[in-house]
Design a protein around this motif. Structure first.
Motif, PDB file in Angstrom:
ATOM      1  N   ASN A   1       0.810  -1.223   0.000  1.00 60.34           N
ATOM      2  CA  ASN A   1       0.000   0.000   0.000  1.00 60.34           C
ATOM      3  C   ASN A   1       0.844   1.273   0.000  1.00 60.34           C
ATOM      4  OD1 ASN A   1      -2.722  -1.352   0.444  1.00 60.34           O
ATOM      5  ND2 ASN A   1      -1.591  -2.090   2.223  1.00 60.34           N
TER       6      ASN A   1
ATOM      7  N   MET B   1      -0.840   4.536  -1.495  1.00 63.47           N
ATOM      8  CA  MET B   1      -1.890   5.018  -0.615  1.00 63.47           C
ATOM      9  C   MET B   1      -1.307   5.640   0.653  1.00 63.47           C
ATOM     10  SD  MET B   1      -3.603   4.275   2.407  1.00 63.47           S
ATOM     11  CE  MET B   1      -3.052   2.588   2.662  1.00 63.47           C
TER      12      MET B   1
ATOM     13  N   LEU C   1     -11.290   4.946   0.929  1.00 61.76           N
ATOM     14  CA  LEU C   1     -10.486   3.753   1.175  1.00 61.76           C
ATOM     15  C   LEU C   1     -11.399   2.561   1.415  1.00 61.76           C
ATOM     16  CD1 LEU C   1      -7.974   5.286   3.773  1.00 61.76           C
ATOM     17  CD2 LEU C   1      -7.679   5.143   1.293  1.00 61.76           C
TER      18      LEU C   1
ATOM     19  N   LYS D   1      -8.138   0.199   7.786  1.00 61.17           N
ATOM     20  CA  LYS D   1      -8.862   1.427   7.436  1.00 61.17           C
ATOM     21  C   LYS D   1      -9.021   2.348   8.646  1.00 61.17           C
ATOM     22  CE  LYS D   1     -12.498  -0.797   5.980  1.00 61.17           C
ATOM     23  NZ  LYS D   1     -12.047  -2.187   6.244  1.00 61.17           N
TER      24      LYS D   1
ATOM     25  N   ALA E   1     -14.140   5.668   4.572  1.00 58.77           N
ATOM     26  CA  ALA E   1     -13.706   4.275   4.509  1.00 58.77           C
ATOM     27  C   ALA E   1     -14.897   3.345   4.592  1.00 58.77           C
ATOM     28  CB  ALA E   1     -12.720   3.971   5.638  1.00 58.77           C
TER      29      ALA E   1
ATOM     30  N   TYR F   1      -8.843   3.969  -3.198  1.00 59.24           N
ATOM     31  CA  TYR F   1      -7.754   3.009  -2.990  1.00 59.24           C
ATOM     32  C   TYR F   1      -8.265   1.795  -2.233  1.00 59.24           C
ATOM     33  CZ  TYR F   1      -4.029   6.188  -4.447  1.00 59.24           C
ATOM     34  OH  TYR F   1      -3.202   7.006  -5.183  1.00 59.24           O
TER      35      TYR F   1
ATOM     36  N   ILE G   1      -7.196  -1.067   0.210  1.00 58.82           N
ATOM     37  CA  ILE G   1      -6.123  -1.378   1.151  1.00 58.82           C
ATOM     38  C   ILE G   1      -5.894  -2.884   1.116  1.00 58.82           C
ATOM     39  CG2 ILE G   1      -5.342  -1.266   3.535  1.00 58.82           C
ATOM     40  CD1 ILE G   1      -7.105   1.118   3.960  1.00 58.82           C
TER      41      ILE G   1
END
Length: 228
Positions: free
Chosen positions: A25, A28, A47, A55, A122, A146, A148
């Motif tokens: 990651n 990110m 996310l 997160k 998230a 993104y 994760i």
């Protein structure tokens, strides 16, 4: 020590961006440091990832920066009101918002755009399949998105080994592979278990070996069964 053994995960250590295990990651993580400094060209990021991917860790790490507001799914309506001095809004578990709070989150998104502040949300799923109202789901996909990615087993073992060394804790070679096979696999739970092993080792005056880990897991299982 009994309380620590029986309530694994009850105490949440303070999270920071620096303690997030990056793994796959890197892009990110770099972006989140830009958000922490309010230096990102993009002002919104969503996310997503599986439970335990990190997160909440990231959002709480961002919340430690000045001018930030962490907003859990069960927050009061006032938390979703844009306020002077708050430049970064962090909405966690967006899929768990009530219909009323979804309306509030949608309004907050629009206020963030209007004021040029920042927002990170998230959830467990990509925007297209989020179980929220259509206008909010659409907004989640407007900025950067993104996923994760979880750490590999080797990365988890390396991170836990490093954490153990930082504590001055020596682990026998079989401990961490066994832990990954017989316990929760997210890094938060694994790190909590590492703390418990450290304390249990000190209390019992025993080295951290596989028999010690089995004893600790057995106590936790007994406690769970007694509560059912």
């Amino acid at each position: 020590m009994k309380q620590l053994v029986l309530d694994l995960g009850a105490a949440e250590p303070a999270q920071s961006l620096d303690t997030f295990q990056i793994g796959a990651n890197a892009e990110m993580a770099h972006l989140m440091h830009q958000f922490a400094q309010r230096a990102s060209r993009e002002h919104f990021c969503y996310l997503w990832g599986e439970t335990g991917a990190g997160k909440t860790h990231i959002l709480q790490g961002l919340a430690a920066t000045r001018g930030s507001r962490y907003i859990p799914a069960d927050a009061d309506p006032d938390a979703f009101v844009h306020a002077p001095g708050v430049t970064l809004y962090l909405v966690d578990d967006i899929d768990q918002l009530t219909p009323e709070r979804q309306i509030d989150a949608f309004a907050l998104y629009n206020q963030v755009r209007e004021h040029g502040t920042y927002m990170v949300c998230a959830g467990p799923l990509p925007p297209a399949v989020l179980p929220v109202r259509e206008d909010l789901r659409t907004r989640m996909g407007w900025g950067l998105v993104y996923q994760i990615h979880d750490l590999s087993d080797d990365e988890k073992i390396a991170a836990l080994t490093q954490a153990a060394e930082a504590r001055g804790l020596t682990l026998s070679a079989s401990v961490l592979p066994y832990l990954l096979s017989h316990f929760k696999r997210d890094m938060r739970s694994l790190s909590t278990m590492l703390d418990a092993l450290d304390h249990y080792s000190l209390e019992t005056q025993r080295p951290v070996t596989l028999p010690l880990l089995r004893d600790l897991l057995h106590q936790g299982n007994q406690h769970t069964e007694s509560k059912e």
